[in-house]
Scaffold this motif. Structure first.
Motif, PDB file in Angstrom:
ATOM      1  N   GLU A  35      27.791 -38.883  16.539  1.00  0.00           N
ATOM      2  CA  GLU A  35      27.202 -38.344  15.318  1.00  0.00           C
ATOM      3  C   GLU A  35      27.952 -37.108  14.852  1.00  0.00           C
ATOM      4  N   GLU A  60      30.025 -36.454  11.388  1.00  0.00           N
ATOM      5  CA  GLU A  60      29.878 -35.318  10.488  1.00  0.00           C
ATOM      6  C   GLU A  60      31.221 -34.695  10.160  1.00  0.00           C
ATOM      7  N   LYS A  61      32.155 -34.786  11.104  1.00  0.00           N
ATOM      8  CA  LYS A  61      33.505 -34.309  10.848  1.00  0.00           C
ATOM      9  C   LYS A  61      34.329 -35.336  10.067  1.00  0.00           C
ATOM     10  N   LYS A  62      33.662 -36.414   9.645  1.00  0.00           N
ATOM     11  CA  LYS A  62      34.300 -37.505   8.888  1.00  0.00           C
ATOM     12  C   LYS A  62      35.416 -38.167   9.685  1.00  0.00           C
TER      13      LYS A  62
END
Length: 1791
Positions: free
Chosen positions: A522, A526-528
């Motif tokens: 996850e 979020e850091k792509k």
């Protein structure tokens, strides 16, 4: 030459090979600090003081804040010296603060070096894969909507500048010119304004401002600092060597370039040995040696494409993992040369492989397969040894790298990949590629959330990468190379930069990074950062490139070659295919399938490109469909099914004939039974539809309101088509209906669906149809993008039938997405949803799945491919996934039956004529003589109009269809001629009446009475005349086409025929049968009896030369002819022989009347009589035929100037010979019962009545002497006798009073030609023009029909058209023969064989005139609204002023080149001197205004036109005599010239059709960019414009046509025999005139050959003739050379030289040679086999030979020995241009 270059390459490589062992131990000098750097990086132990040094160049390394942006694992192998040198150069440029451009050939090397450098210097990277879809917003800032507001998000270039990252721009050459310049200032000054108002400025400037200002002020001023570590590395290909846009000079000047060339041979070997250390050293050397030899400059000079050098490490890994693989097998996977190279190129590659002793014999059959692969078949996969081997090889390759499978349509590519996935236990993600697919469609697509926020949704490819599926890219040959390039990093390195800023990483890089960052999945999301599953693979499916022409431009470019391992799927052999088909249908193949299987193999293996091009129509998929059909419907016709499957009815003539010949060769015969004529029925009873013999239950589900309701009239042909459609429908097939416009495709389908009660969804395609609009339609509701389902999605979901109309109008790259839906039941929709069959498991949410209803069917309607529709060939792209049906125009009977429903009150004769005329027009359209294929739709509209408004007439009504063609004079004339042939007076006016003027007839006078005296009996002798024989006549039946005479003008002439008589034939008699509608015409030299049925136009031609002797002078022969009942009597007075011809049973009985040698002359005596006495030498000794008494069945003979009368009864074989007591002047028949004999004895010429039954003779006593009777006496209304006499028009005699009534008058010199029409009380004669009264307008007619109407007391003179001049042998005594026909009509035949029917009865003429006016359409008395304007008075004709601006002028009486005016030279006006086209639209004045031009102005205009014509001749230095001769040749080929020009123009117009240009700031809204529109972007439009070829693509080269003509002495020598030289000159003229004005795409030259020369230049390719004079000079040159050249023949040598020279030409695309020859090869010992070899010597030159002369059957014999479609025989001048046109048309349409 190539061999020399190859030897130098081999020598070059051998030096390295020899020293290879000494090269391997030496290690690359790799600086210790780099090793430390590598260790520290992998362990992530970074220190601020760490530095990097390469070759004395040092850079201080800094710690990164975002370690995830630093590339990793790019230095797995020990680096070679060449790579280290490149890294050192990059370090130098980095130290200087300069941006870099790595330029080199295609492949991942540039990408790896750039990322390796970033990894070594520990610098973050932003990567952009550029493409043609890249816009400014992709580089700078993109608008996104968050929480209802639009915000700007920084893109890669801005992020890299701000955060000090390396910006890698990959694919510089792929972008449009106006995109990259937005980065110019950023590159030069490190400044760039942003869309959100911020301004990027250089670090130095920012730091200076910071010294004088506070940081808050700078933030307030929206100034943003560009980090001083920011660098740009651009990656690109050298253009123009490769395709793409060249660098813009301002952009280029901002970079420092480094050539990234292929590694040295030594360095490459080092790398390969590191990878394949267990592989034999020799194999690695062979692999590298071949690759470097291909890429050597000497090899490139031969046109060989680049070998993908960067793929060699992958090949080494493949060999390492699979030790049994040979080098040849690996090379085929890297460089599938047989797929994209021509035959010459393949030979070059194979020669090179032999040089390096590489085994090229790749064994793909009978190889033991491991047990792991021997799995149970999945789905439709049936294992064969060959396919199991292919799956094994695919498995080998896919474990190393992504693969591409190349195979023809329907060869089983998708099935094999499904089997491969089954072997690997992986799932498949099908992705259909299409031409206008964008990079966003491949990776991410933009969408909106329910609250209106914009998001990026993953594509199918991205989902497959994350989930570990096999992404099947179906249609690699369709997608643009630039778009495919955007996934190059995904293919080579398993990583990609996504549009939302995310990055997807290879699993090992992701795991290492996750471990170092200690983040959960996850947190990584979020850091792509996304992870590519380790099982993810890409499999591309493609069709073979078209390698036509000398060099071919195809999809398999060097860039694409470097992306995959390639496997080629060959067509299956018969045994394999039969095994698969029988397994799939679960039964043995029907016997009828075996010839079809044989045909499929024959087409696939044929070297003839015409046949091999048809092979795809009989793919395995189609064969499976046919096998299922034969299983369910065994009575299916093989010939018809193959015709349908190959769509042969719409093939050009040459491929069609070649296919039919191949079908017969393979044992497929056309059915001869008449089952097709049986009547079919259609009924619905008890919920069951019965159509013919096929039954099905009525459908009772779905939305019944969508069941079509159509007006339809069943015909037998339509029922037969619908039964075939229903059968395929019940088999589960999707249907494709192909046909011309207006043939009823929509109605047929609607009728079928209505009978089945099936709901229908309808979608109509067009040229602007996109993939998105075909599936879903995006719309905006309250700021949120919603997708509305298209009819396709609704039908798939509901189980309705989807009817796709006008499929050929949409681009094939759009319609091709239907393939996966039809084959697999799967389709990815534009909104991210997916159509899947029911029961198929998928990880996607069920809400995002549209389940395919099992009852879903698709029916596609398309126009026929090729000319004149020139749409997109839907059949060629997707035809094999459908059951194909060719919908033709209805047959004659079906169309007539159909029209009766629409026009029940229209006369059947009118309907028949209309149907026949339109049928002939369609045939002309198929031949290319007309451009528009007239359809049943137009015919129905005509009949509807006639039914509703019958007074409008046929002519006015059909003009509603043909007014489109009114401005093309050639087309108009052709259409008019066709309708005239079928009796429709198209072009006529009700005022065009040309009836003879009536003259008063003198009143009748009394002529006394006849008294019949007492009878007496003359001496009589009885004898028996038996038949000497009865023979079969063996006549030849044919149809003689009539010509309606009342077409443009109404006259007494009704119909005419042209008898096919020869130049030497003479017509000697004409009779009409009494019992039927036959007329019989007797000719001599040769003696032929023509029997013509005037009702059916059937002509029976019976040759009589075996039975009669025409003599030595045919014009002096006096054969006599008479009709009696159903027999025609032909009497030969010279031989006393009677022929009794029964034309119904076609037999001849012969009677010989000779009794003694003194009565009948021998041949020798007749010869002397002819020479000495001429015509009358035998007068007085011969019997002649007076006529036939049909009631008594008696023939009457008499002896002119003699005393014998003979009565012959054929039934009794008896002859009564009466010896009279006076000399006979003439014998006439009396009312078909008795005989009138006129004596020669005294001056008053007494008359006798001979009673046939009693044999008594009675003298006639005349109260007033009557001149000689000149006709038989016929019955007139039972109470009168009717006949003619000399100096009287007619004589009537009352019975029994025998009182005479005479009509006096001059009746002409030939009083014996009278025909009596007692029913009409009239007499018709033939009179010469000099005996016609002066008031009658004689014109130039030589003969007239004189009609004396005794009832109306009128006399008319009807002009008879002059007979056509023919070549005669002997003196001509032109004569017209006349006989009565029907009631009130007569028939004439002249000496040229023209047969004419004349109506002479006034009441019949009046009725016919009324009917004719009704046909033409009489608009008198109708209400009209006329708006007229004064057209001005006419003055003297003049040229007019020349407008220097060439402005269009309409009217005005001033300007030359105007339209619709008067007096001046122009178009569409009246009274001008000549036509002058200035290139403007034509405004046509009315016909009434044209007709109102006075005669003197017309005369003046003609004089000016003639003068201008003479001036034009002077300009081109052509005298009038030459011009007239040239026009003689030109006029004979004008129609074919016109047809070819139309084809060329249409193809050229199609080539220039405008295309959509995207990313525009104005135009039509682009549906794919609707979200960008919501966010406020500007370049969201698209517009049509001429699409220029992609820069760097090879220039479009013209096609070269060469006409090789025979100008040898035999052409001139035998021209008088069969006009061969004249035909050849006409063909050459057709060639020159048709290709005039098409020099851009078609070059041509004309070369002659003879006994003197091989290459007589008649037309130079660079100097084609420009005007009539130059073309005429070419014809004169041909004629002169043929006349004066030496004897001999160089046909074979000339053809070899021409074909060889064109095959070596490099400035042309394709070459064609057409050889004209007189087939005089045997004389010079030239075998046909040698000519065949020369014609097929090379693949890149197509050739054909046309034999235009032949002695005997030479030409036919030779043509049969030549390849199919390459030889033609033409002995008719009119057919030669058509043959050339067919050759050209097939060539043009195939291109």
């Amino acid at each position: 030459m190539y061999v020399g270059g190859l030897s130098r390459v081999s020598a070059y490589l051998s030096r390295y090979n020899a020293g290879y062992k000494t090269c391997i131990p030496s290690h690359v000098c790799y600086v210790e600090k780099i090793s430390k750097r590598y260790i520290s990086l992998t362990q992530q132990l970074l220190k601020n003081e760490e530095t990097l040094e390469i070759g004395g160049v040092t850079r201080k390394l800094t710690e990164s804040k975002h370690i995830e942006f630093i590339p990793s694992k790019y230095d797995k192998l020990e680096l070679d010296q060449s790579t280290i040198k490149k890294l050192r150069w990059m370090l130098q440029k980095d130290a200087l603060g300069q941006d870099m451009f790595l330029i080199g050939p295609p492949g991942p090397e540039k990408f790896k070096i750039a990322h390796l450098y970033a990894q070594l210097v520990n610098q973050e990277v932003e990567y952009i894969a550029l493409s043609r879809d890249t816009t400014e917003s992709d580089l700078k800032q993109r608008r996104e909507i968050h929480n209802g507001s639009a915000h700007f998000e920084d893109q890669a270039a801005v992020r890299a500048a701000i955060h000090g990252r390396i910006l890698i721009l990959d694919g510089i050459e792929k972008t449009e010119r106006n995109v990259l310049p937005v980065l110019n200032n950023l590159l030069e000054n490190r400044e760039m304004p942003l869309e959100d108002g911020r301004l990027l400025i250089s670090s130095s400037r920012y730091d200076k401002l910071l010294e004088t200002s506070r940081s808050t002020d700078l933030d307030k001023w929206k100034l943003v600092r560009v980090d001083d570590k920011f660098r740009v590395i651009a990656l690109g290909l050298p253009v123009p060597k490769y395709r793409g846009h060249p660098l813009d000079p301002p952009l280029r000047s901002r970079f420092q370039a480094l050539k990234i060339d292929q590694k040295s041979f030594k360095d490459q070997l080092l790398i390969l040995r590191q990878i394949a250390h267990e592989t034999p050293e020799s194999s690695v050397i062979e692999l590298a040696s071949f690759a470097y030899a291909i890429n050597a400059s000497e090899s490139k000079a031969q046109g060989l494409p680049d070998f993908p050098i960067d793929s060699l490490p992958l090949a080494a890994a493949l060999m390492e993992k699979n030790p049994n693989l040979s080098v040849g097998s690996v090379l085929h996977r890297l460089y599938p040369y047989k797929t994209f190279l021509t035959k010459d190129g393949q030979n070059m590659v194979e020669d090179l492989m032999k040089t390096f002793k590489i085994d090229n014999n790749i064994q793909t059959e009978n190889i033991p397969i491991s047990s792991m692969l021997r799995l149970a078949p999945t789905g439709e996969y049936i294992p064969t040894d060959y396919h199991q081997q292919i799956v094994k090889e695919l498995k080998e390759s896919i474990q190393i790298h992504d693969i591409c499978l190349i195979g023809n349509r329907g060869s089983g590519k998708s099935t094999l990949i499904r089997q491969l996935a089954n072997v690997l236990s992986l799932e498949i993600e099908p992705i259909m590629l299409y031409q206008d697919m964008t990079s966003r469609d491949l990776l991410q697509q933009r969408s909106t959330l329910p609250n209106g926020d914009t998001v990026w949704t993953p594509s199918a490819l991205l989902k497959a990468a994350i989930e570990g599926k096999i992404a099947v890219l179906d249609g690699l040959h369709r997608i643009n190379t630039g778009t495919l390039f955007t996934i190059q990093s995904l293919v080579h390195e398993r990583e990609a930069q996504l549009f939302d800023g995310s990055r997807i990483l290879r699993h090992d890089r992701y795991d290492a990074l996750q471990k170092f960052l200690k983040c959960s999945d996850e947190a990584m999301a979020e850091k792509k950062l996304l992870k590519i599953h380790k099982n993810f693979r890409i499999v591309a499916l493609a069709e073979p490139p078209n390698s036509t022409g000398k060099t071919s431009s195809h999809w398999l470019s060097p860039e694409v070659l470097s992306m995959f391992f390639y496997h080629t799927l060959r067509p299956m052999n018969v045994a394999e295919e039969i095994n698969i088909l029988e397994a799939l249908i679960g039964d043995k193949l029907a016997i009828a399938m075996h010839p079809i299987m044989k045909l499929a193999q024959h087409l696939r293996n044929s070297s003839d490109p015409t046949l091999s091009g048809l092979a795809s129509s009989l793919s395995t998929r189609q064969l499976l469909r046919l096998a299922k059909r034969f299983k369910e419907y065994p009575s299916s016709d093989s010939w018809e099914l193959v015709e349908r499957t190959c769509l042969s009815k719409f093939l050009p003539r040459l491929p069609q004939e070649a296919l039919f010949k191949a079908m017969k060769l393979c044992g497929i015969e056309k059915a001869t039974s008449e089952s097709g004529d049986s009547q079919l029925s259609c009924s619905v009873e008890d919920g069951v539809l019965k159509l013919g013999q096929t039954k099905t239950k009525i459908y009772e589900q779905g939305n019944m309101t969508k069941v079509p309701d159509v007006v339809f009239y069943d015909t037998n042909q339509h029922l037969r088509v619908m039964e075939a459609l229903l059968q395929d429908f019940l088999l589960g097939d999707h249907l494709l209906l192909v046909g011309n416009q207006g043939v009823g495709k929509n109605r047929l389908i609607d009728r079928l669906l209505a009978l089945m009660n099936r709901p229908r969804e309808y979608i109509q395609l067009h040229r602007d149809t996109t993939v998105q609009s075909l599936t879903v339609q995006p719309t905006v509701f309250h700021g949120i993008v919603k997708y509305q389902d298209s009819p396709l999605v609704r039908a798939a979901q509901d189980g309705s039938v989807l009817v796709v109309d006008e499929a050929d109008k949409a681009p094939t790259q759009v319609t091709c997405i239907l393939k996966t839906l039809i084959e697999n039941g799967e389709m990815l929709l534009a909104d991210g949803r997916r159509i899947l069959p029911r029961g198929v498991r998928c990880d996607t949410k069920e809400s995002d799945i549209v389940r395919l209803h099992p009852d879903f069917r698709m029916i596609v309607l398309a126009n026929r491919p090729g000319f004149p529709f020139l749409g997109n060939d839907f059949f060629a792209s997707l035809g094999d996934v459908f059951s194909v049906h060719a919908i033709e125009n209805p047959s004659f009977e079906s169309e007539l039956e159909l029209l009766r429903h629409f026009g029940p009150s229209v006369e059947k004769k009118t309907l028949t004529s209309i149907v026949q005329a339109f049928s002939q027009l369609r045939n002309l359209a198929d031949q290319g003589l007309l451009t528009y294929p007239y359809s049943t739709r137009e015919v129905i509209n005509v009949v509807k109009h006639l039914e509703r408004y019958p007074k409008d007439g046929v002519v006015r009504t059909v003009s509603n269809v043909f007014d489109f063609d009114a401005y093309s004079m050639e087309v108009k004339e052709l259409i008019t001629r066709v309708f005239h042939e079928h009796g429709i007076p198209l072009g006529a006016s009700v005022n065009n009446i040309a009836l003879a003027v009536e003259q008063p007839l003198a009143a009748p006078i009394a002529g006394g009475e006849w008294k019949i005296l007492e009878p007496y009996a003359p001496n009589v002798e009885k004898k028996t005349v038996g038949l000497t024989g009865r023979f079969s006549s063996r006549g030849t039946n044919s149809r003689l086409s009539p010509t309606e005479a009342r077409l443009l003008w109404f006259s007494e002439e009704k119909t005419n025929w042209k008898l096919p008589i020869g130049e030497t034939q003479w017509i000697h008699g004409l009779v009409a049968s009494e019992e039927n509608d036959f007329i019989h015409i007797l000719t001599t030299s040769p003696a032929v009896l023509y029997s013509l049925d005037l009702k059916t136009n059937s002509l029976l031609e019976t040759h009589l030369d075996h039975f009669v002797d025409s003599g030595f002078y045919a014009n002096q022969c006096r054969l006599q002819i008479a009709a009696m009942n159903n027999q025609i009597m032909i009497f030969d007075p010279e031989r006393c022989k009677l022929l009794m011809f029964d034309h119904l049973n076609q037999n001849i009985g012969i009677c010989d009347f000779r009794t003694t040698s003194s009565i009948t002359n021998s041949s020798l005596s007749r010869l002397s009589q002819r020479w000495i006495g001429g015509k009358n030498a035998s007068a007085g000794s011969q019997m002649i035929l007076a006529g036939a008494l049909s009631k008594s069945n008696i023939l009457v003979f008499y002896q002119p100037l003699g005393r014998q009368l003979e009565l012959f009864n054929p039934n009794e074989n008896s002859c009564s010979i009466y010896e009279l007591d006076f000399n006979i002047q003439s014998v006439l028949l009396v009312m078909n019962e008795n005989i009138l004999i006129q004596s020669q004895e005294s001056n008053n010429r007494p008359k006798f009545l001979f009673e046939v039954k009693s044999g008594l003779l009675r003298l006639i006593e005349e109260s007033k002497q009557l001149s000689a009777v000149t006709s038989n006496i016929v019955d007139h209304s039972g109470s009168k006798a009717f006949f003619t006499a000399k100096n009287y028009f007619a004589v009537q005699m009352t019975i029994p009073q025998n009182q005479l009534l005479l009509w006096p008058g001059c009746v002409g010199s030939d009083s014996t030609s009278a025909v009596l029409l007692p029913q009409n009380n009239s007499v018709v004669r033939i009179v010469p023009s000099n005996e016609v009264p002066i008031p009658i307008h004689r014109q130039d007619n030589l003969q007239f029909l004189q009609v004396a109407d005794l009832t109306g007391q009128t006399l008319r003179y009807i002009p008879v058209p002059n007979s056509q001049q023919r070549r005669r042998y002997g003196n001509s005594d032109s004569k017209i023969h006349l006989t009565a026909y029907d009631k009130g009509s007569v028939v004439t035949v002249d000496d040229s064989g023209s047969i004419r029917i004349w109506e002479v009865n006034q009441s019949q003429i009046a009725k016919s005139l009324e009917a004719w006016k009704s046909n033409v359409g009489d608009d008198s008395g109708q209400l009209t609204i006329n708006r007229t304007q004064k057209s001005g008075d006419l003055s003297t004709p003049k040229v007019g002023k020349i407008d220097p601006k060439n402005t269009p002028h309409v009217g005005g009486n001033t300007w030359a080149g105007g339209t619709g005016g008067r007096d001046t030279a122009g178009l569409g006006g009246r009274g001008g001197p000549y036509r002058l086209d200035a290139g403007h639209d034509v405004h046509q004045v009315s016909d009434e205004d044209k007709a109102a031009v006075p005669e003197e102005i017309q005369r003046a205009a003609r004089e000016m036109g003639k003068k201008a014509y003479q001036e034009r001749l002077k300009q081109i230095r052509m005298d009038p005599v030459d011009a007239e001769l040239y026009q003689k040749f030109s006029s004979s080929v004008q129609k074919q010239v016109m047809a070819l020009k139309v084809i060329l123009n249409n193809i050229q117009a199609k080539g220039k059709e405008r295309q959509w240009i995207r990313h525009q700031t104005y135009g039509d809204l682009d549906d794919s960019k609707i979200i960008e529109g919501l966010t406020g972007e500007k370049n969201i439009y698209r517009r049509r414009a001429e699409l220029h070829p992609e820069l760097g693509t090879p220039a479009e080269k013209p096609k070269h046509l060469r006409l090789l003509v025979d100008v040898s002495g035999s052409m001139y020598r035998f021209n008088s025999y069969d006009h061969r030289l004249e035909r050849e000159m006409a063909a050459v003229l057709l060639f020159m005139e048709a290709l005039e004005g098409h020099s851009e795409k078609w070059r041509y030259d004309i070369v002659g050959h003879s006994g003197e020369t091989l290459n007589l230049e008649l037309v130079n390719v660079d100097r084609p003739p420009k005007d009539d004079k130059q073309r005429f000079e070419v014809l004169l040159n041909m004629h002169a050379h043929s006349q004066f050249c030496m004897a001999g023949d160089h046909t074979l040598e000339a053809s070899k030289q021409s074909i060889a020279s064109l095959s070596e030409a490099t400035d042309i695309d394709e070459a064609f040679v057409i050889l004209l020859s007189d087939a005089n090869l045997d004389r010079y010992g030239i075998p046909a086999m040698h000519l065949a070899q020369s014609l097929t010597a090379t693949d890149n030159v197509r050739s054909a030979v046309v034999f235009i002369g032949s002695l005997g059957d030479q030409a036919n014999r030779i043509s049969q020995q030549l390849p199919a479609g390459s030889a033609y025989v033409c002995m008719d001048l009119e057919k030669l241009p058509q043959i050339l046109q067919q050759i050209f048309t097939s060539v043009l349409l195939s291109t």
